[in-house]
Design an enzyme around this catalytic site. Structure first.
Site, PDB file in Angstrom:
ATOM      1  N   GLU A  48      73.362  -9.063  61.306  1.00  0.00           N
ATOM      2  CA  GLU A  48      74.567  -9.414  60.132  1.00  0.00           C
ATOM      3  C   GLU A  48      74.159  -9.077  58.506  1.00  0.00           C
ATOM      4  O   GLU A  48      74.220  -8.491  58.310  1.00  0.00           O
ATOM      5  CB  GLU A  48      74.995 -10.688  60.031  1.00  0.00           C
ATOM      6  CG  GLU A  48      76.086 -10.759  61.119  1.00  0.00           C
ATOM      7  CD  GLU A  48      75.559 -11.114  62.418  1.00  0.00           C
ATOM      8  OE1 GLU A  48      74.475 -11.101  62.451  1.00  0.00           O
ATOM      9  OE2 GLU A  48      76.812 -11.296  63.554  1.00  0.00           O
TER      10      GLU A  48
ATOM     11  N   HIS B  20      84.910 -18.625  66.255  1.00  0.00           N
ATOM     12  CA  HIS B  20      84.975 -17.188  65.263  1.00  0.00           C
ATOM     13  C   HIS B  20      86.871 -17.337  65.099  1.00  0.00           C
ATOM     14  O   HIS B  20      87.302 -16.974  65.128  1.00  0.00           O
ATOM     15  CB  HIS B  20      85.684 -17.355  67.446  1.00  0.00           C
ATOM     16  CG  HIS B  20      84.296 -16.564  67.992  1.00  0.00           C
ATOM     17  ND1 HIS B  20      83.182 -17.493  68.523  1.00  0.00           N
ATOM     18  CD2 HIS B  20      83.686 -15.011  68.035  1.00  0.00           C
ATOM     19  CE1 HIS B  20      82.462 -16.966  69.208  1.00  0.00           C
ATOM     20  NE2 HIS B  20      82.696 -15.450  69.180  1.00  0.00           N
TER      21      HIS B  20
END
Lengths: 327, 332
Positions: free
Chosen positions: A60, A129
């Site tokens: 990321e 999440h």
């Protein structure tokens, strides 16, 4: 006007940008052959080619960091980070770099980068999440934070994000991808920093965004059956924030409840409450209330997850408590 | 490790003299910036004494204004070689309104210079390596022939951003040079506390790219190696890593006391390998430089820095309102 999903609305904006601006390219994990974890970029690889629809390693920081570099070098990148939870692996690039390079360089180098990520809960995706960390990004000067709640907003706000000369954090709600609404086919824009009065009312202001906007609206419809007319505000963007729009509504209703999926402690609802009491204290007939997520990591079991999230009953109960106290 | 043992190429004596002059100017400027901090006239200083061959030698391999340069805060020599005036660097040291790189917003030696395609770095180590990969991706996508060079110390190679950036650049065969100035210390931590290998360049193989270790105190070797690597990048042969072994003579920054972690004997040993002395002796031996000309170069550098300090220190401070400008791009 055609009725399409929130997902399709985002797809339309991305396709429009890829077709009309050769500087635009997309980059992220699984956005190519796989089509994106939420199927937003499905088919784009075939349509636009691998140089403009770039699969990246699971990394990321370089996804955002390379996006920053490409933006500085004259491209208009859009990077996708799957979920806001994974954006924490890139937070130095977002908070220390994308947001500050313009300032630190004396206004010489700006970073026109769009960073898309899914946020919100309610889909049974567990503690890593399912969070709503938009207030963390809204806290940082130098980046913009967009939180669309309808297909119309999703497309129009994403179009505006590509026009912006700054880095834009574009947070899509996982539970809204399949929701439907009317969306024009052209490349219209929805401006940043202008809220929408989603439902007019005179008795209390319910302030929502992204997923919480819909809860606020459903709560308002139920209260209307009992003769309480709630005004529902759709914030659309957290930074810039439409302070004038919020104050105008509160000056009319004299009461407000802020609804958010995010944790209550230190969350964005607290910021809105502080702004209202600082700037419209004399117009208030009751304290500003917050209907937020509980301060717990998100549990996986469906019932536990719902127990940790704000619910319509909770909104109605808070609203009635402050409306009940009216003169 | 590569070293140069060839005679100086003919017709290049002006180039070598120019490199030598920039190394001297960089040293005098760095020494002065540190002294200004110690005298209480500058809040902070970070400098590159000892790195001049690595910095100036590599910068002379670039096409200034076309190639992208992402220096780190020690790279005074890179900026001097690219043509930034000591006066402008000193405006940054004193955080003056006229500081062309940041208007007094950034720490000293975190340069932005868009005309020369120099991009300010993050003080967070290695965070600009991903930027370099992204810039190089843009160059490739747009079909432009420029190369990006990003500078960092060996300490940065412990960061995840080093791994992510080099891997990304290797996958996409991007025109980027990762230039490591290995001075053996990440602030106080010697290399053996940072990695279990002798040469940072060995890491390149793990990414499927070429890495080369060079004597970073030999300006001519650095120049030759960097030229070759940049040419390879320009031809589309993908990224490369150069490790220039060197040593810093000053503490990490003005906030550091290096006596706590390294011996004076070690410092003394490296002082005998001074990169400026080395190039001077080479140029004197080859008849490119005379002792008189050398004296003139050093005197001119002292004079230039003296005048620049005096003018920069007198320059106006930024007005308070400047704190609120340039947060968002439309505020301009």
């Amino acid at each position: 006007m055609p009725e399409i999903t929130y997902r399709e609305a985002i797809r339309q904006a991305l396709r429009y940008q890829l077709q009309n601006d050769e500087r635009v390219f997309l980059m992220g994990e699984d956005i190519g052959a796989y089509g994106g974890s939420y199927a937003v970029t499905k088919g784009f690889l075939d349509e636009f080619g691998e140089h403009r629809v770039k699969d990246t390693p699971i990394a990321e920081s370089v996804v955002v960091g390379a996006g920053i570099g490409a933006a500085m070098a004259g491209l208009k990148p859009m990077v996708e980070l799957m979920t806001i939870n994974f954006s924490l692996l890139a937070i130095d690039q977002i908070v220390n770099n994308a947001s500050k390079l313009y300032y630190m360089s004396n206004g010489q180098i700006n970073v026109p980068l769009v960073i898309r990520m899914a946020g919100g809960a309610g889909s049974q995706l567990g503690a890593q999440h399912s969070h709503s960390l938009e207030s963390w990004y809204a806290h940082v000067p130098g980046i913009k934070v967009v939180v669309p709640s309808t297909p119309y907003d999703a497309k129009g706000l994403l179009m505006t994000a590509f026009d912006d000369e700054n880095t834009v954090i574009f947070i899509e709600h996982t539970a809204l991808y399949a929701s439907k609404g009317e969306v024009p086919e052209d490349g219209y824009r929805v401006p940043f920093g202008k809220l929408q009065v989603f439902r007019p009312g005179a008795d209390v202001t319910l302030i929502g965004y992204s997923g919480s906007l819909h809860q606020a609206f459903r709560a308002a419809e139920r209260m209307a059956q009992e003769g309480i007319e709630a005004e529902v505000l759709n914030l659309r963007t957290l930074r810039p924030l439409d302070v004038d729009g919020i104050l105008a509504s509160v000056r009319k209703t004299h009461r407000a409840v802020v609804i958010e999926d995010d944790w209550k402690f230190g969350g964005f609802a607290g910021e809105i409450a502080a702004i209202i009491q600082e700037q419209a204290f004399d117009d208030l007939d009751a304290p500003v209330m917050r209907c937020s997520g509980s301060d717990v990591p998100m549990p996986y079991a469906a019932a536990l997850e719902q127990a940790a999230l704000p619910q319509e009953d909770g909104i109605i109960s808070l609203a009635k408590r402050i409306v009940g106290g009216r003169a | 490790m590569t070293t140069t043992d060839t005679r100086l190429e003919s017709g290049t004596s002006d180039l070598y003299l120019s490199m030598y002059r920039d190394m001297v100017r960089s040293r005098v400027l760095s020494d002065r910036m540190f002294a200004l901090n110690r005298q209480g006239r500058a809040a902070f200083a970070v400098t590159g004494q000892g790195h001049e061959a690595a910095q100036v030698g590599s910068a002379y391999a670039l096409t200034a204004g076309a190639d992208w340069v992402l220096p780190y805060y020690r790279d005074v020599g890179v900026l001097v070689a690219l043509g930034m005036k000591p006066y402008d660097i000193l405006l940054g040291l004193f955080a003056k309104a006229g500081d062309p790189t940041s208007g007094g917003r950034q720490m000293p030696c975190h340069w932005s210079w868009p005309e020369m395609r120099v991009v300010t770095r993050s003080s967070v180590i290695a965070a600009n390596l991903p930027h370099a990969a992204g810039i190089a991706y843009a160059s490739k996508l747009l079909g432009r022939g420029e190369v990006t060079i990003v500078y960092f110390g060996e300490g940065a190679t412990s960061e995840g951003d080093f791994h992510e950036a080099v891997n990304f650049a290797a996958i996409h065969q991007l025109p980027v040079v990762f230039f490591c100035e290995n001075n053996g210390y990440a602030i106080s931590e010697s290399q053996e506390k940072q990695m279990a290998i002798l040469h940072v360049a060995d890491r390149a193989r793990g990414y499927g790219i070429e890495g080369q270790t060079v004597d970073g105190n030999d300006a001519l070797t650095v120049l030759q190696t960097t030229r070759w690597v940049i040419e390879e990048c320009r031809r589309g042969l993908g990224p490369k890593l150069i490790e220039a072994k060197t040593y810093r003579y000053a503490p990490h920054t003005s906030s550091d006391d290096d006596r706590r972690y390294r011996t004076r004997a070690e410092l003394e040993e490296w002082t005998r390998k001074d990169p400026i002395d080395r190039l001077r002796n080479r140029l004197l031996a080859d008849g490119v430089l005379t002792p008189d000309a050398d004296g003139a170069i050093r005197a001119a550098a002292q004079r230039e820095i003296d005048e620049a300090v005096e003018a920069a220190e007198r320059a106006p401070d930024p007005p308070d309102d400047d704190a609120f400008r340039y947060v968002f791009a439309e505020d301009a």
